[in-house]
Design a protein around this motif. Structure first.
Motif, PDB file in Angstrom:
ATOM      1  N   GLY A  35       0.820  -1.207   0.000  1.00 15.15           N
ATOM      2  CA  GLY A  35       0.000   0.000   0.000  1.00 15.15           C
ATOM      3  C   GLY A  35       0.855   1.258   0.000  1.00 15.15           C
ATOM      4  O   GLY A  35       1.851   1.367  -0.714  1.00 15.15           O
ATOM      5  N   TRP A  36       0.459   2.215   0.867  1.00 18.92           N
ATOM      6  CA  TRP A  36       1.188   3.475   0.995  1.00 18.92           C
ATOM      7  C   TRP A  36       2.166   3.456   2.170  1.00 18.92           C
ATOM      8  O   TRP A  36       2.795   4.467   2.461  1.00 18.92           O
ATOM      9  N   SER A  37       2.316   2.320   2.832  1.00 16.05           N
ATOM     10  CA  SER A  37       3.076   2.287   4.082  1.00 16.05           C
ATOM     11  C   SER A  37       4.557   2.539   3.891  1.00 16.05           C
ATOM     12  O   SER A  37       5.233   2.991   4.818  1.00 16.05           O
ATOM     13  N   TRP A 231       6.645  12.384  14.268  1.00 12.07           N
ATOM     14  CA  TRP A 231       6.359  12.607  12.851  1.00 12.07           C
ATOM     15  C   TRP A 231       7.642  12.582  12.029  1.00 12.07           C
ATOM     16  O   TRP A 231       7.693  11.981  10.952  1.00 12.07           O
ATOM     17  N   ALA A 232       8.684  13.233  12.526  1.00 12.52           N
ATOM     18  CA  ALA A 232       9.957  13.269  11.801  1.00 12.52           C
ATOM     19  C   ALA A 232      10.528  11.866  11.638  1.00 12.52           C
ATOM     20  O   ALA A 232      11.112  11.534  10.603  1.00 12.52           O
ATOM     21  N   ASP A 233      10.351  11.025  12.650  1.00 11.57           N
ATOM     22  CA  ASP A 233      10.862   9.661  12.573  1.00 11.57           C
ATOM     23  C   ASP A 233      10.103   8.844  11.544  1.00 11.57           C
ATOM     24  O   ASP A 233      10.693   8.047  10.809  1.00 11.57           O
ATOM     25  N   GLN A 234       8.781   9.052  11.444  1.00  9.78           N
ATOM     26  CA  GLN A 234       7.963   8.249  10.553  1.00  9.78           C
ATOM     27  C   GLN A 234       7.859   8.813   9.141  1.00  9.78           C
ATOM     28  O   GLN A 234       7.763   8.051   8.177  1.00  9.78           O
ATOM     29  N   GLN A 235       7.867  10.154   9.006  1.00 11.38           N
ATOM     30  CA  GLN A 235       7.581  10.768   7.711  1.00 11.38           C
ATOM     31  C   GLN A 235       8.611  11.793   7.258  1.00 11.38           C
ATOM     32  O   GLN A 235       8.466  12.369   6.174  1.00 11.38           O
ATOM     33  N   GLY A 236       9.623  12.047   8.048  1.00 11.61           N
ATOM     34  CA  GLY A 236      10.517  13.161   7.759  1.00 11.61           C
ATOM     35  C   GLY A 236      11.732  12.855   6.910  1.00 11.61           C
ATOM     36  O   GLY A 236      12.575  13.737   6.711  1.00 11.61           O
ATOM     37  N   ALA A 237      11.852  11.622   6.391  1.00 10.66           N
ATOM     38  CA  ALA A 237      13.044  11.267   5.622  1.00 10.66           C
ATOM     39  C   ALA A 237      13.222  12.156   4.401  1.00 10.66           C
ATOM     40  O   ALA A 237      14.344  12.523   4.033  1.00 10.66           O
ATOM     41  N   GLN A 269      -0.865  12.509  -0.840  1.00  7.89           N
ATOM     42  CA  GLN A 269      -1.645  11.489  -0.148  1.00  7.89           C
ATOM     43  C   GLN A 269      -1.466  11.585   1.366  1.00  7.89           C
ATOM     44  O   GLN A 269      -2.441  11.460   2.125  1.00  7.89           O
ATOM     45  N   ALA A 270      -0.249  11.829   1.817  1.00 11.74           N
ATOM     46  CA  ALA A 270       0.044  11.838   3.252  1.00 11.74           C
ATOM     47  C   ALA A 270      -0.393  13.123   3.938  1.00 11.74           C
ATOM     48  O   ALA A 270      -0.745  13.104   5.123  1.00 11.74           O
ATOM     49  N   TRP A 271      -0.389  14.243   3.218  1.00 11.67           N
ATOM     50  CA  TRP A 271      -0.566  15.547   3.854  1.00 11.67           C
ATOM     51  C   TRP A 271      -1.919  16.193   3.600  1.00 11.67           C
ATOM     52  O   TRP A 271      -2.227  17.208   4.226  1.00 11.67           O
ATOM     53  N   SER A 272      -2.711  15.651   2.691  1.00 11.35           N
ATOM     54  CA  SER A 272      -4.029  16.249   2.445  1.00 11.35           C
ATOM     55  C   SER A 272      -5.076  15.545   3.297  1.00 11.35           C
ATOM     56  O   SER A 272      -4.862  14.451   3.818  1.00 11.35           O
ATOM     57  N   ASP A 273      -6.217  16.184   3.444  1.00 13.04           N
ATOM     58  CA  ASP A 273      -7.325  15.623   4.222  1.00 13.04           C
ATOM     59  C   ASP A 273      -8.146  14.741   3.297  1.00 13.04           C
ATOM     60  O   ASP A 273      -9.262  15.085   2.889  1.00 13.04           O
TER      61      ASP A 273
END
Length: 389
Positions: A35-37, A231-237, A269-273
């Motif tokens: 998926g998107w993971s 958030w930085a750990d999961q999405q900040g790369a 996908q990650a940042w929109s509602d």
């Protein structure tokens, strides 16, 4: 100052080359049910690339965008592309809107008429703005700086020069993402020129002064810091890479339209509602217009420069330093981690804080009417003082 009208005109050979490259995409074989993971979903990307190659009509987008009053000019040896929509009302207030990454001036397309001509869109003509939407240096049709050293701080100086050259000595500023940093630096560097500052994101590099003479960090503020770290750990790369070793990534994305689409679509996908489905927030046509702009102008690499420069000059306030112009904040529920009001009040002059019911990081695209109304409401009591300067 030499201001020249500008019209978008991508060559047919560039369109043909794009379709050829899309037809020759070398696809990965992802693990089952990823998926998107771990990044962009393979099934979505295949569908997006197919639509881009066979159905997306760039010429239709180009024609629509060319209805916007676009211009180019030079400010301090930097060529700037911008939209300048004059307001319709008794006393429009000049307002500069600044986009972020992975956006562009296209983010503001829907909100421009709502701000410039509110009377024609269910609002009050007295709330009209003269709307200026520049493209950040190295984004879209603004040329990239040839040397290091142009970050949000310096862009604020360019915008101040642009507004002066347009005849606007007193104006407001609005932005999210990188645009929030540029707008904040405008307010910090030129407080006497700013009628007010409206943000839908607080700059990620913002750090208030926390010396011994300041109140201790509250539990709410500490929880915010923990959320940012998680958030930085999961999405900040992406930010770490774009701010440290951007060029290696840029070579690949500048050469592969499918790779570019994957990199940008992941953030929408990650940042929109959108509840996990991009099209619940933005259409495929809107998404591909953004991606195509990066592709045709070959600016994905130069867009990363703002991350490098942001690391070099973060917004860290010193003792006694505050951002003085009035601030309004629109807090959207699907936005990246937002600080509590108390954290922002340590460095900004907060006058309005609105918790919005829907929307995410791309607020001007996702919820243009809600954002426009909050901007109009914030500036409404500030207009008289601005006109008296």
């Amino acid at each position: 100052m030499d201001i020249q009208p500008f019209h978008i005109n991508i060559s047919q050979s560039a369109l043909d080359d794009l379709r050829h490259r899309l037809s020759r995409t070398r696809w990965l074989t992802p693990v089952t049910d990823a998926g998107w993971s771990e990044g962009t979903d393979s099934g979505f990307l295949r569908r997006l690339v197919d639509y881009w190659q066979h159905h997306f009509d760039w010429r239709a987008q180009e024609t629509r965008l060319n209805a916007l009053p676009q211009f180019k000019t030079r400010v301090a040896d930097q060529e700037i592309h911008f939209v300048h929509q004059r307001g319709t009302g008794p006393a429009p207030l000049p307002l500069v809107l600044t986009h972020g990454w992975p956006g562009s001036f296209l983010e503001m397309e829907a909100i421009i008429p709502l701000l410039a001509d509110p009377g024609s869109h269910g609002g009050d003509a007295r709330d009209a703005f003269h709307v200026v939407v520049p493209s950040l240096p190295g984004y879209g049709f603004s040329t990239a700086p040839a040397v290091k050293g142009t970050g949000s701080y310096e862009v604020a100086g360019l915008w101040a020069g642009l507004m002066t050259n347009l005849g606007y000595e007193r104006f407001g500023a609005q932005g999210g993402d990188i645009g929030a940093g540029v707008s904040s630096w405008l307010a910090c560097r030129y407080p006497e020129r700013m009628a007010g500052l409206h943000l839908n994101f607080i700059p990620g590099s913002y750090r208030p002064y926390l010396g011994e003479d300041q109140p201790a960090v509250s539990e709410e503020e500490r929880q915010f810091q923990d959320r940012v770290a998680a958030w930085a750990d999961q999405q900040g790369a992406y930010g770490r890479l774009q701010g440290t070793k951007p060029q290696s990534l840029a070579f690949g994305l500048n050469d592969s339209p499918a790779g570019l689409a994957a990199w940008i679509a992941e953030k929408f996908q990650a940042w929109s509602d959108c509840g996990g489905e991009i099209e619940h927030a933005v259409s495929l046509d809107a998404l591909l217009t953004h991606i195509s702009l990066y592709w045709f102008t070959q600016t994905i690499g130069s867009s990363f420069r703002m991350y490098v420069e942001g690391r070099a000059r973060p917004m860290q306030l010193q003792q006694g330093q505050r951002i003085l112009p009035p601030l309004g904040v629109a807090q959207f529920p699907a936005e990246l981690p937002m600080p509590p009001r108390s954290w922002v009040e340590r460095g900004y002059n907060v006058r309005r804080w609105t918790v919005m019911p829907r929307g995410g990081h791309f607020a001007a695209m996702e919820q243009p009417r809600a954002l426009a109304e909050d901007i109009r409401a914030f500036f409404r009591p500030l207009r008289e003082s601005a006109s008296q300067r």
